[in-house]
Design an enzyme around this catalytic site. Structure first.
Site, short mmCIF file in Angstrom:
data_model
loop_
_atom_site.label_atom_id
_atom_site.label_comp_id
_atom_site.label_asym_id
_atom_site.label_seq_id
_atom_site.Cartn_x
_atom_site.Cartn_y
_atom_site.Cartn_z
N HIS A 259 0.84 -1.20 0.00
CA HIS A 259 0.00 0.00 0.00
C HIS A 259 0.87 1.25 0.00
O HIS A 259 1.87 1.32 0.72
CB HIS A 259 -0.92 0.01 1.22
CG HIS A 259 -2.08 0.93 1.08
ND1 HIS A 259 -1.94 2.31 1.13
CD2 HIS A 259 -3.40 0.69 0.85
CE1 HIS A 259 -3.13 2.87 0.96
NE2 HIS A 259 -4.03 1.92 0.79
N GLU B 99 -5.31 0.50 -7.09
CA GLU B 99 -5.52 1.73 -6.34
C GLU B 99 -4.50 2.76 -6.82
O GLU B 99 -3.37 2.79 -6.32
CB GLU B 99 -5.37 1.49 -4.83
CG GLU B 99 -6.37 0.49 -4.26
CD GLU B 99 -6.44 0.53 -2.74
OE1 GLU B 99 -5.96 1.52 -2.15
OE2 GLU B 99 -6.97 -0.41 -2.15
#
Length: 255
Positions: free
Chosen positions: A100, A167
Site C-alpha cells: 500500500h 488503487e
C-alpha cells in the site's frame, strides 16, 4: 495447501480508524446484515493484526474472510515488533495487504520489502492482496504497474491465488475515486499483464476512494471484456457498516 478464492470479492480495510470496540460494533452490524443478504461469501475485512483474535471469529461466523493489513518479511526470530505470517495464519487470516502506498510513505517500504512479504504470506497459505497503481493519472500501466507485479510477485508460485487491488496513488484519500472509464481501461490492462505472466488465479478489485456506487459506475464504463473488476475494496468508504452492506448488495446485484 493452495487456498481457493471466490470469483467475486467485496472487501474493506479499516486502516487505523477503528479500535477494538469500534471493530466489534462494525462486525456485529455487518454479520447481521450479511445474514439478510444471503451470507458472507466473497466478503472480507482487512484489519490491524491485534484485532484478528477478537473480531475475526465474529466475521468468520458470518461467512466472511479475514485478513491483515501487513505482514513481516521475516520469519520467527529476533525481529522485535514484527508480526510474522506464521502468527497471522494461526489467527485465521487468509488474506494480507501488501504494497500500500501509505506503507511506502510512512514506513519507507520498498518493492523488495514487499516481495519478501508476499513470499512469506504465500508460504503459509495466506493470499497476498497486492495494492498496485500508477503515481499519476497519465502514467502507462506497462511502465508503472508491470514492475510492481514483476518484483512483488516474483517468488509467489503461478498457481497460488493473488488479489490485485488497483488503487492509483493519485486517487487514494481523495474526495472521489478515479474516473470510471479510466478504471475500466486500467483493469483491462492489468488483466492483460497478468495473463501474459501466466497468473490465471488472480482476482482484480478496485480501491482508491471507492464508495457505494463505484462498482456500478465501473461496470457501466467497461466497454470491453476483461475491463470490469472482480469486485471492490473499500477504505474510508466502508467504515460505516451500512455502506459496506450496501456495497455488498450492489456488487452481487450486478453479478
Amino acid at each position: 495447501m493452495v487456498p481457493a478464492l471466490p470469483q467475486v470479492l467485496i472487501g474493506a480495510s479499516s486502516k487505523a480508524y477503528l479500535g477494538l470496540a469500534g471493530s466489534l460494533d462494525w462486525a456485529g452490524v455487518v454479520s447481521a446484515g450479511l445474514a439478510r443478504l444471503g451470507g458472507g461469501g466473497g466478503a472480507y475485512l482487512c484489519m490491524p493484526a491485534p484485532l484478528l483474535s477478537a473480531v475475526g471469529p465474529v466475521l468468520v461466523g458470518a461467512g466472511m474472510l479475514i485478513g491483515a493489513q501487513d505482514v513481516s518479511r521475516f520469519g520467527p526470530g529476533a525481529h522485535t515488533g514484527e508480526t510474522t505470517a506464521e502468527v497471522l495464519a494461526e489467527l485465521g487470516a487468509t488474506l494480507v495487504m501488501i504494497g500500500h502506498p501509505e506503507r511506502a510513505r510512512d514506513q519507507a517500504e520498498t518493492l523488495d520489502d514487499c516481495r519478501a512479504k508476499a513470499l512469506a504470506a504465500a508460504r503459509h497459505g495466506i493470499v497476498p492482496i497486492l495494492i498496485a497503481g500508477e503515481p499519476t493519472r497519465d502514467a502507462d500501466p506497462d511502465v508503472s504497474i508491470a514492475p510492481q507485479l514483476d518484483v512483488i510477485l516474483a517468488d509467489v508460485p503461478l498457481d497460488f491465488p493473488v488479489v490485485i487491488a488497483y488503487e492509483p496513488s493519485w486517487a487514494i484519500g481523495q474526495a472521489e475515486p478515479a474516473p470510471s472509464d479510466h478504471i475500466a481501461r486500467t483493469v483491462g490492462a492489468i488483466r492483460d499483464l497478468l495473463r501474459e505472466r501466466g497468473r490465471h488465479q488472480a482476482r482484480i478489485v478496485y480501491g482508491g476512494s471507492a464508495v457505494v456506487g463505484t462498482f456500478t459506475d465501473i461496470a457501466e464504463a467497461a466497454l470491453e471484456e476483461g475491463q470490469r473488476p472482480d469486485g471492490i475494496f473499500l477504505g474510508r468508504g466502508g467504515l460505516a457498516p451500512e455502506n459496506f452492506l450496501a456495497t455488498v448488495a450492489e456488487v452481487r446485484a450486478i453479478g
